[in-house]
Design an enzyme around this catalytic site. Structure first.
Site, short mmCIF file in Angstrom:
data_model
loop_
_atom_site.label_atom_id
_atom_site.label_comp_id
_atom_site.label_asym_id
_atom_site.label_seq_id
_atom_site.Cartn_x
_atom_site.Cartn_y
_atom_site.Cartn_z
N LYS A 1 41.81 20.36 46.02
CA LYS A 1 41.60 20.19 44.84
C LYS A 1 43.00 19.63 44.31
O LYS A 1 43.95 20.10 44.67
CB LYS A 1 41.01 21.15 43.85
CG LYS A 1 40.39 21.03 42.70
CD LYS A 1 39.20 20.86 42.80
CE LYS A 1 38.33 20.60 41.35
NZ LYS A 1 37.05 20.59 41.45
N GLY B 1 26.89 25.24 26.71
CA GLY B 1 27.50 24.04 26.72
C GLY B 1 26.95 22.66 26.98
O GLY B 1 26.20 22.60 27.94
N VAL B 2 26.80 21.64 26.02
CA VAL B 2 26.04 20.34 26.31
C VAL B 2 26.70 19.09 26.51
O VAL B 2 26.81 18.19 25.53
CB VAL B 2 24.96 20.02 25.11
CG1 VAL B 2 23.55 19.99 25.67
CG2 VAL B 2 24.88 21.15 23.99
N VAL C 1 27.36 16.91 31.91
CA VAL C 1 26.64 17.19 32.79
C VAL C 1 25.14 17.62 32.01
O VAL C 1 23.86 17.27 32.29
CB VAL C 1 26.94 18.32 33.88
CG1 VAL C 1 25.78 18.71 34.58
CG2 VAL C 1 27.84 18.07 34.73
N TYR D 1 24.16 17.18 29.05
CA TYR D 1 23.34 16.40 28.35
C TYR D 1 22.04 15.54 29.20
O TYR D 1 20.99 15.58 28.69
CB TYR D 1 24.25 15.28 27.87
CG TYR D 1 23.53 14.12 27.20
CD1 TYR D 1 22.81 14.11 26.02
CD2 TYR D 1 23.34 12.70 27.78
CE1 TYR D 1 21.90 13.13 25.33
CE2 TYR D 1 22.63 11.81 27.35
CZ TYR D 1 21.93 11.79 26.03
OH TYR D 1 21.36 10.82 25.60
N1 LIG Z 1 30.77 16.64 35.99
C1 LIG Z 1 30.65 16.90 37.09
O1 LIG Z 1 29.97 16.13 37.89
C2 LIG Z 1 30.68 18.36 37.70
C3 LIG Z 1 30.40 18.81 39.05
C4 LIG Z 1 30.47 20.08 39.35
C5 LIG Z 1 30.73 20.80 38.40
N2 LIG Z 1 30.97 20.77 37.23
C6 LIG Z 1 31.16 21.86 36.17
O2 LIG Z 1 30.31 22.19 35.14
C7 LIG Z 1 30.65 22.11 34.13
C8 LIG Z 1 30.27 21.03 32.70
O3 LIG Z 1 31.11 19.97 33.46
P1 LIG Z 1 30.96 18.58 32.32
O4 LIG Z 1 31.55 17.54 32.93
O5 LIG Z 1 29.68 18.47 31.65
O6 LIG Z 1 32.10 18.97 31.28
P2 LIG Z 1 32.30 18.57 29.72
O7 LIG Z 1 33.47 19.08 29.23
O8 LIG Z 1 31.86 17.30 29.44
O9 LIG Z 1 31.09 19.73 29.13
C9 LIG Z 1 31.27 21.22 28.95
C10 LIG Z 1 30.89 21.52 27.53
O10 LIG Z 1 31.04 23.01 27.21
C11 LIG Z 1 31.47 23.18 25.71
N3 LIG Z 1 32.16 24.49 25.83
C12 LIG Z 1 33.22 24.84 26.06
N4 LIG Z 1 33.28 26.27 25.88
C13 LIG Z 1 32.24 26.48 25.29
C14 LIG Z 1 31.71 27.81 25.00
N5 LIG Z 1 32.47 29.06 25.31
N6 LIG Z 1 30.63 27.89 24.57
C15 LIG Z 1 29.66 26.82 24.57
N7 LIG Z 1 30.21 25.61 25.04
C16 LIG Z 1 31.28 25.62 25.48
C17 LIG Z 1 32.33 21.65 25.40
O11 LIG Z 1 32.29 21.69 24.15
C18 LIG Z 1 31.73 20.75 26.22
O12 LIG Z 1 30.61 20.07 25.30
C19 LIG Z 1 32.42 22.59 34.09
O13 LIG Z 1 32.44 23.87 34.44
C20 LIG Z 1 32.56 21.73 35.39
O14 LIG Z 1 33.50 22.07 36.31
C21 LIG Z 1 30.84 19.37 36.47
C1 LIG Z 2 34.36 15.41 43.57
C2 LIG Z 2 33.98 15.93 42.34
C3 LIG Z 2 33.10 15.02 41.64
C4 LIG Z 2 33.86 17.27 42.25
C5 LIG Z 2 33.40 17.92 41.04
N1 LIG Z 2 34.42 17.93 40.03
C6 LIG Z 2 33.26 19.30 41.45
O1 LIG Z 2 33.41 20.44 40.91
O2 LIG Z 2 32.24 19.38 42.13
#
Ligand SMILES: NC(=O)c1ccc[n+]([C@@H]2O[C@H](COP(=O)([O-])OP(=O)(O)OC[C@H]3O[C@@H](n4cnc5c(N)ncnc54)[C@H](O)[C@@H]3O)[C@@H](O)[C@H]2O)c1
Ligand SMILES: CC(C)C[C@H](N)C(=O)O
Length: 366
Positions: free
Chosen positions: A80, A180-181, A184, A186
């Site tokens: 990472k 958290g919306v 992901v 959404y």
């Molecule tokens: N995007 C990906 O493909 C992916 C992949 C694996 C893991 N994740 C994990 O999933 C989670 C969400 O990722 P994302 O890309 O949707 O992020 P994002 O930032 O788009 O969404 C997170 C949402 O959570 C809200 N939030 C923050 N703190 C909060 C709280 N205390 N209470 C309520 N809402 C809160 C934010 O305002 C935001 O709208 C993260 O932890 C990320 O590490 C994402």
């Molecule tokens: C490679 C990325 C798409 C990985 C993503 N940020 C995760 O935590 O899984």
């Protein structure tokens, strides 16, 4: 933290500090384990309060990717990167291009992608300097934003977890509380709404909540209330460490299945959930859709093939639940065991000699 001691304890391979004065880049790249293949994991951009905080985060996240990639069945190790800075204010082209050049210097031992605070556009800038980047624009024949695919994996995984507790995978009529919306969640809401689930949502920002209420008929609650609402499933999709001493006793849900990384504050919180009979879908197993999707770019991206692999999150979780029941251990430990066993099996396979251009036989095998 004594960094090398910590690295030894959890068996990290490398930690690189990168700095470029002209662009203001300050970053760290951690490679945890490359037994299965080159380390793939996203780049997080975050306004860390101290270097220690950034080091701690990158190390923890890199190790998490080793487990995530192994459990997902990918031929990839774990790594990472973090860039220190505010993603809303401190981005510029030079920074990401300088960062790309440092990644290129690692010669394929680390491959990057999106994470919190970085976007497809940022990956495209890195791509100007190196091919060791995924999650780049579909215009390059690549997979683009991983979030909708992560959401699909979480949806499939949630069905497996619901089946484990309720005996049926159907989400119709189930009440799902989503924390958290964002990107992901959404897309997750869309899948859940289409299947007839009732949604309760919260977010620290008003706009995403409003959208979920309008588009999916979700009920909105205050961020503090989300743990204690009457629901079947709690889906943490915001931050890590949300399953802790304070929140777990409040939970009414029987299943926990969400996208956030590092949901358990400490391992003992996974033990608590197990003792309470709550089915917890381990975070790195259920949220692997994004990395599975971007990893497919390394074969020449095919959406259909990637989505098929993402669907396997369902069976991966079934395996985790089976190990948990068989060995009477919490699901987070069952997942760790599944990942570690795969890495160990592959490590042993690699003990078989295979010639390469550096080996003693290189001049004879041409
Ligand atoms: N995007 C990906 O493909 C992916 C992949 C694996 C893991 N994740 C994990 O999933 C989670 C969400 O990722 P994302 O890309 O949707 O992020 P994002 O930032 O788009 O969404 C997170 C949402 O959570 C809200 N939030 C923050 N703190 C909060 C709280 N205390 N209470 C309520 N809402 C809160 C934010 O305002 C935001 O709208 C993260 O932890 C990320 O590490 C994402
Ligand atoms: C490679 C990325 C798409 C990985 C993503 N940020 C995760 O935590 O899984």
């Amino acid at each position: 933290m004594e960094i090398l001691k910590y690295m030894e304890k959890y068996d990290y391979e490398e930690l690189h500090f990168v700095q470029d004065k002209q662009s203001g880049l300050k970053g760290i790249i951690a490679i945890h384990d490359t037994t299965l293949g080159p380390a793939l994991g996203g780049t997080r951009m975050w306004a860390y309060k101290s270097e220690e905080e950034a080091i701690d985060d990158v190390l923890r996240l890199a190790r998490g990717m080793t487990y995530k990639n192994a459990a997902a069945g990918l031929n990839l190790g774990g790594g990472k990167a973090v860039i220190i800075g505010d993603p809303r204010k401190d981005k510029n082209e030079e920074k990401f291009r300088a960062f790309g050049r440092f990644i290129q210097g690692l010669n394929g031992r680390y491959i990057t992608a999106e994470d919190v605070g970085t976007s497809v556009e940022d990956m495209d800038l890195i791509h100007e300097e190196t091919d060791f980047v995924t999650g780049i624009s579909p215009a390059f024949g690549s997979s683009g934003n991983p979030s909708p695919v992560t959401a699909y994996g979480v949806y499939k995984g949630m069905k497996a977890a619901v089946k484990e507790y309720f005996g049926s995978e159907s989400l119709e009529g189930k009440v799902i509380a989503i924390q958290g919306v964002g990107n992901v969640a959404y897309h997750l809401c869309k899948y859940l709404h289409e299947e007839g689930a009732s949604l309760i949502v919260t977010d620290i920002h008003k706009e995403p909540v409003k959208r979920a209420v309008e588009e999916f008929g979700a009920k909105a609650v205050d961020p503090k209330e989300i743990y204690e609402v009457e629901s079947d499933v709690f889906s943490p999709c915001a931050l890590g460490a949300v399953l802790n001493d304070e929140t777990i006793p409040k939970l009414k849900a029987k299943v926990i299945a969400g996208s956030a990384n590092n949901q358990l504050k400490e391992n003992r919180h996974g033990d608590m959930l197990f003792d309470m009979g709550i089915v917890y879908a381990p975070d790195y197993v259920i949220n692997a859709g994004g990395v599975i999707n971007v990893a497919d770019e390394l074969y020449g991206y095919k959406r259909e093939r990637a989505m098929k692999k993402v669907e396997q999150i369902y069976t991966n979780l079934e395996k985790v639940f089976e190990i948990s029941k068989r060995d009477q251990i919490p699901t987070y430990l069952a997942a760790d065991r599944m990942a570690e066993e795969r890495i160990e099996r592959m490590r042993q396979t690699k003990s078989t000699f295979l010639p390469n251009e550096k080996h003693i036989l290189r001049n004879r095998l041409k």
